[in-house]
Enzyme design. Structure first.
Site, short mmCIF file in Angstrom:
data_model
loop_
_atom_site.label_atom_id
_atom_site.label_comp_id
_atom_site.label_asym_id
_atom_site.label_seq_id
_atom_site.Cartn_x
_atom_site.Cartn_y
_atom_site.Cartn_z
CG ASP A 99 -2.44 0.05 0.91
OD1 ASP A 99 -2.72 1.17 0.54
OD2 ASP A 99 -2.98 -0.71 0.95
CG ASP A 203 -5.15 5.20 1.12
OD1 ASP A 203 -5.94 4.21 1.32
OD2 ASP A 203 -5.32 6.30 1.69
CD GLU A 257 -9.18 3.76 -1.76
OE1 GLU A 257 -10.14 3.41 -1.01
OE2 GLU A 257 -8.34 4.67 -1.21
CG HIS A 328 -9.02 -2.46 3.96
ND1 HIS A 328 -8.63 -2.41 2.90
CD2 HIS A 328 -9.01 -1.28 4.41
CE1 HIS A 328 -8.38 -1.36 2.37
NE2 HIS A 328 -8.21 -0.61 3.34
CG ASP A 329 -11.74 0.65 3.41
OD1 ASP A 329 -11.36 0.71 4.27
OD2 ASP A 329 -11.23 1.35 2.28
C1 NOJ Z 1 -8.81 4.26 1.99
C2 NOJ Z 1 -8.32 3.16 2.57
O1 NOJ Z 1 -8.85 1.95 2.08
C3 NOJ Z 1 -9.14 3.20 4.02
O2 NOJ Z 1 -9.26 2.14 4.83
C4 NOJ Z 1 -8.34 4.46 4.58
O3 NOJ Z 1 -9.17 4.75 5.95
C5 NOJ Z 1 -8.51 5.44 3.98
N1 NOJ Z 1 -8.18 5.49 2.47
C6 NOJ Z 1 -7.63 6.70 4.47
O4 NOJ Z 1 -6.24 6.44 4.08
#
Ligand code: NOJ
Length: 557
Positions: A99, A203, A257, A328-329
């Site tokens: 990441d 990210d 992302e 994970h989100d």
């Molecule tokens: C995206 C990440 O996937 C998430 O878990 C994170 O909280 C935010 N970006 C901030 O870095």
């Protein structure tokens, strides 16, 4: 003709290190825990790992707040452990993607400590500082909101100015306008490439360029300011520069992302000719169902969902797709897309739907055994900063709404996917020998890796079969995409075709009976069933009535 790059044939497995495997009995997953599971990953047919952040971090957002980009978080181990893990992956033919979190750092990063110390510190311009409004200068400079709720600006007493944080206040945004910051990012990438990393997942990369007028955003009850920084004015320039200074020098995969990237601007962001990102995670199919920022889930609309996937499949070959449902989100796919009572059928049906599309598929840890959401977590059992901020805000300003918050979190919190990995039915699910940092899902005696490996019909073996099928399969890699029955609200039918051969995928998204009608042009072809999520032996490959969540793939001409 698109370039041949390794990631186009990869099957990527995402590890959220905190929740994967604890080797030293402190209740927190770690790198030696990952090392102990490398053969497991190889057996599953994984060819690349995306490792969520493992750098030094005070963990305001579980590692997405980095205080040292060149070292490993104490709870996770050391740089030597990391090297052993990377070498172990490479020995097994598994690539490693890390990441890269560079929209922001932690407020405990040395750069920020320097930056906040005085207005003339050489690091001041590494971050975004602005004077406040109002007589006392204590009103935020504009109405932009943090994606984690509240103002995106934090007042800092030392210098009497505000700094920008699009996420938590412990995650100050870097100032990409400053060429020194951009050079730092390139150097960080090169540092890890030299150590053997094969790529990065970037990210919130689409937030890096902010419109320098810092004007108020259009009013929006949930988030304000997006139009001033999502794919902002210098986004393409910054990404191209990074590609030139670092990424293009290595045999990598750079996946962004990509909040805000839609089918309309995808080409400019990922086409090979642009020399920017190799591919992105779009959110279009996720926000269509729900968005992790709001608590009220939207009803699932398959027709719309199919349209989104189909439009991404129509991109030219020089744009590459990322195929994912879990990470994970987001909460787990069951019960998001199907009922619990049909859990294994739904898991396999989704695996079929996604894995026969063009692009690189991702499996999020636990997805291969069909891990599910918590059924009934109390607001105080959540650990994620987003859940806790929501809980605390509502408790403070409108306590009668707490039952709604509880209901919403139970459906949508990011915590669901962060429950410790379920390895077996022993205490703490084989994840740790002590109580883990967040509760185990109580269903671990039923859903765990040990059990999955004992049952040849498990979701695990289904994934293994698909992963093996994908290797070197030209139809999956190169085939054209065509959708049948686009108006149907219950089933997704599509075809992939290459050099006179076709795969036809049929997937039912309902627990009711659904009717599949064989497309006219295929009706008289020879058809061979190659994958099916029901294995009761009764199967007629003609127009048929589909059982709940039934899905299959047949090969034809
Ligand atoms: C995206 C990440 O996937 C998430 O878990 C994170 O909280 C935010 N970006 C901030 O870095």
């Amino acid at each position: 003709m698109s370039k041949s790059r390794w990631y186009k044939d990869a099957v990527i497995y995402q590890i959220y290190p905190r929740s994967f495997c604890d080797s030293n009995g402190d209740g927190i997953g770690d790198i030696r825990g990952i090392i102990s599971k490398l053969d497991y990953l190889k057996d599953l047919g994984v060819t690349c790992v995306w490792l969520s952040p493992c750098y030094k971090s005070p963990n305001a957002d579980n590692g997405y707040d980095i205080s040292d980009y060149r070292d490993i978080m104490d709870e996770f181990g050391t740089l030597d452990d990391w090297q052993e893990m990377a070498d172990g992956m490479h020995e097994r033919g598994i690539k490693l993607v890390m990441d890269l979190v560079v929209n922001h750092t932690s407020d405990e990063h040395e750069w920020f400590k320097q930056s906040r110390s005085s207005k003339d510190n050489p690091y001041r311009d590494y971050y975004i500082w602005r004077k406040g409004k109002g007589k006392d200068g204590k009103t935020p400079p504009n109405n932009w909101t943090s994606r984690f709720t509240g103002s995106a600006w934090e007042y800092d007493e030392t210098t009497g100015e505000f700094y920008l944080h699009l996420f938590h206040k412990k995650q100050p945004d870097l100032n990409w306008e400053n060429p020194k910051v951009r050079q730092e990012v390139a150097d960080i990438c090169n540092y890890w490439f030299e150590k053997g990393v094969d790529g990065f997942r970037c990210d919130v990369i689409t937030y890096i360029s902010k419109d320098q007028s810092f004007a108020d955003g259009k009013f929006n009850p949930v988030v304000c300011g997006d139009e001033h920084f999502v794919i902002g004015p210098r986004y393409h320039e910054f990404i191209h520069e990074l590609n030139e200074k670092s990424w293009s020098k290595y045999d990598t995969m750079i996946v962004g992302e990509a909040q805000g990237i839609t089918i309309n601007n995808a080409f400019d962001c990922v086409d090979e000719s642009r020399e920017e990102l190799d591919c992105v995670f779009t959110f279009e199919h996720q926000t269509e169902v729900d968005s992790f920022m709001t608590t009220i889930p939207k009803p699932f609309n398959l027709k719309k969902w199919k349209e989104i996937f189909s439009s991404w499949q129509a991109l030219p070959d020089t744009c590459w797709n990322s195929l994912y449902l879990e990470n994970h989100d987001y909460p787990r796919v069951v019960p998001r897309y199907g009922k619990m009572e049909y859990r294994e059928y739904v898991d396999k049906m989704l695996a079929i739907s996604i894995n026969f599309l063009k692009g690189t598929p991702y499996i999020y840890q636990g997805q291969e055994i069909g891990m599910t959401n918590f059924e009934d977590l109390e607001p105080d059992e959540y650990r994620d900063v987003v859940s806790l901020q929501l809980r605390d805000t509502v408790k403070k300003i409108f306590p009668p709404a707490m039952p709604i918050v509880k209901w919403g979190l139970n459906k949508k919190a990011r915590d669901h996917a962060r429950a410790p990995m379920q390895w077996d039915d022993s205490e703490y699910a084989g994840f740790s020998t002590v109580e883990p940092w967040m509760p185990n899902n109580p269903n671990y005696p039923e859903i765990n890796v040990k059990k999955a490996l004992e049952d040849k019909n498990s979701v695990w073996y289904f994934y293994q079969k698909i992963n093996r099928m994908r290797i070197g399969d030209e139809i999956i890699r190169y085939g054209t995409y065509k959708q049948y029955m686009p108006e149907n609200k219950d089933i997704w039918v599509y075809e992939r075709a290459y050099k006179g051969k076709k795969y036809v995928v049929v997937a039912s998204y309902t627990d009711k009976e659904a009717v599949f009608t064989m497309p006219r042009e295929l009706r008289y072809n020879k058809c061979k069933l190659i994958l099916h999520n029901y294995n009761d032996g009764e199967f007629m490959l003609t127009s048929c009535r589909l059982k709940p969540y039934e899905a299959f793939v047949f090969e034809t001409e």
